[in-house]
Design an enzyme around this catalytic site. Structure first.
Site, PDB file in Angstrom:
ATOM      1  N   ASP A 121      53.626 -28.174  -4.920  1.00  0.00           N
ATOM      2  CA  ASP A 121      52.452 -27.307  -4.900  1.00  0.00           C
ATOM      3  C   ASP A 121      52.429 -26.397  -3.680  1.00  0.00           C
ATOM      4  O   ASP A 121      52.836 -26.781  -2.587  1.00  0.00           O
ATOM      5  CB  ASP A 121      51.165 -28.147  -4.878  1.00  0.00           C
ATOM      6  CG  ASP A 121      50.916 -28.841  -6.202  1.00  0.00           C
ATOM      7  OD1 ASP A 121      51.367 -28.308  -7.225  1.00  0.00           O
ATOM      8  OD2 ASP A 121      50.273 -29.897  -6.201  1.00  0.00           O
ATOM      9  N   MET A 342      43.034 -31.584   4.945  1.00  0.00           N
ATOM     10  CA  MET A 342      44.479 -31.757   5.031  1.00  0.00           C
ATOM     11  C   MET A 342      45.268 -30.476   4.752  1.00  0.00           C
ATOM     12  O   MET A 342      46.224 -30.158   5.465  1.00  0.00           O
ATOM     13  CB  MET A 342      44.916 -32.857   4.068  1.00  0.00           C
ATOM     14  CG  MET A 342      46.367 -33.246   4.219  1.00  0.00           C
ATOM     15  SD  MET A 342      46.812 -34.709   3.253  1.00  0.00           S
ATOM     16  CE  MET A 342      45.855 -35.976   4.087  1.00  0.00           C
TER      17      MET A 342
END
EC number: 2.5.1.7
Length: 436
Positions: A121, A342
């Site tokens: 991703d 994150m």
């Protein structure tokens, strides 16, 4: 490039069973390299990323036998280490984020492991330092070819040591554990990740003959052994998929039963949705989401301040669910701040939701404020492209709740993480068509 056509605005009903856990599979499948004996694994999800990893293991010389739906036998008794230096491996390994998990078991058992810079991703930086710093502390030599983006570690032998991880990385911890179980002496890992999938890996390794203490905590002690045996293992249901179905039920105001969820391994997930005002009812090991015909109201903190939902290492909320929680908040009653700590690019898909009529303020790369519609207005159908797995499913949930017919392109991203999602959604009443 495939696409989905979605006719939104329909109520869904029935039950849905979550697939096996994608993030567990990427660890467990690589662990078969730690033994020459057969390893049988069940509840493996039939998804693109997992199938790529199984093919990669086959190319590496692992014997792969399909025993039935979601069930395989693996035997790594004739591993071809020369394949690791081949152009085919450099190409195939680059297309899969989970390929990094091959390095630990290869290093532990064979004394060397290589990997091209993994793909996956596009959600921000996902550094590999924790993995390789751990290998180096165990005694490995590190090398990196900048021209080919090719990493390698080699060691005549690995020796147990104490290490304090710079971050509680799930994949980093898993990789280091798989190397350390065959190292000489004792390895202590402090600030270890302790997610259920990491616990599953450790329990499987113990059944194979590894000696691991502290499973489920952030302090692991591993006494190295000379070899490991074969075993059988069943993977947990995918907690991210479970969260996706909770969100889908709420956004479409549908009554859905999510079956066999392994409730005790869900951590903060039910609580996070309950903070949005969603009823998450436990019935044995199922979750029943009632039809929220009167909507759902976001809670405030006890001092009256606006609710913030943020990710955190386990037992905090997994970052993989924040995209879905953000979408569900669009039809809530109230406001919420979504704080994605994150990954700095994971919230950038909100522009597509804003085009559909959502009230979202992107505060910075990590935070977005959602002002709920309370079902007073419906999202508008649109054409959009899936940027990653979780954003793609979030857009799919939005489209299923929207007025009109939407199209989502680049659905290969969704297929990387969700098994036969269109077929399973049609079984509960969704109007969704796959286009080649």
């Amino acid at each position: 490039m495939g696409s989905f056509t979605i006719e939104g605005g329909h109520s869904l009903s029935g039950s849905i069973t979550p697939q096996g856990a994608k993030n567990e599979a990427l660890q467990i499948l690589c662990a078969v390299l730690l033994t020459a004996e057969p390893v049988e694994i069940s509840n493996i999800p039939d998804i693109v990323d997992v199938n790529k990893l199984i093919a990669l293991l086959g190319s590496l010389g692992v014997k792969v036998e399909n025993l039935g739906p979601g069930q395989y036998r693996f035997q790594a008794d004739q591993v071809d280490l020369d394949y690791l230096q081949s152009d085919d491996f450099k190409r195939d390994g680059r297309g899969l984020r989970g390929s990094i998990m091959l390095v630990g078991p290869l290093l532990g058992r064979f004394g060397r492991g290589y990997i091209p810079k993994p793909g996956g991703d596009k959600i921000g930086r996902r550094r590999l330092d924790t993995h390789f710093e751990g290998f180096i502390k165990l005694g490995a030599r590190f090398r990196y070819n900048r021209e080919e983006y090719f990493y390698g570690v080699e060691a005549e032998k690995l020796t147990g040591t104490y290490m304090l991880l710079d971050e509680a990385s799930v994949t980093g911890t898993a990789n280091i554990v798989m190397a350390a179980v065959l190292a000489e002496g004792e390895t202590t890992i402090y600030n270890a990740a302790c997610e259920p999938y990491l616990q599953q890996l450790c329990k499987m390794l113990v059944r194979m003959g590894a000696k691991i203490e502290g499973i489920g905590s952030n302090l692991l002690k591993i006494q190295g052994v000379s070899s490991l045996n074969g075993t059988t293992h069943r993977m947990l249901p995918d907690m991210i998929e479970i969260g996706s179905w909770i969100g889908l039920a709420a956004m479409t105001r549908s009554e859905l039963r999510i079956k066999d969820v392994s409730w005790n391994d869900l951590g903060q997930i039910p609580n996070a949705f309950q903070r949005l005002g969603i009823q998450v009812n436990r019935e044995n090991d199922d979750i029943l989401i009632p039809a929220h015909t009167d909507g759902y109201a976001i809670q405030n903190f006890i001092d009256g301040s606006i609710m913030t939902i943020a990710d955190a290492p386990w037992p905090g909320l997994t970052p993989d669910l924040l995209s879905i929680i953000l979408v569900v908040a669009i039809q809530s009653r109230g406001e919420v701040v979504i704080h994605q700590k994150m990954f700095e690019s994971r919230l950038f898909f909100v522009d597509k939701l804003i085009d559909m009529g959502a009230k979202i303020i992107l505060c910075d790369p990590h935070r977005a404020t959602v002002i709920g519609h309370d079902f007073q207005s419906q999202l508008k159908a649109t054409n959009m492209t899936s940027p990653d797995i979780r954003a793609g499913v979030s857009l799919l949930i939005a489209a299923l709740s929207a007025k009109g017919t939407s199209t989502i392109h680049n659905i290969e991203q969704i297929d990387r993480g969700y098994e036969r999602i269109d077929e399973r959604l049609r079984n509960i009443g969704a109007m969704i068509t796959r286009n080649a």
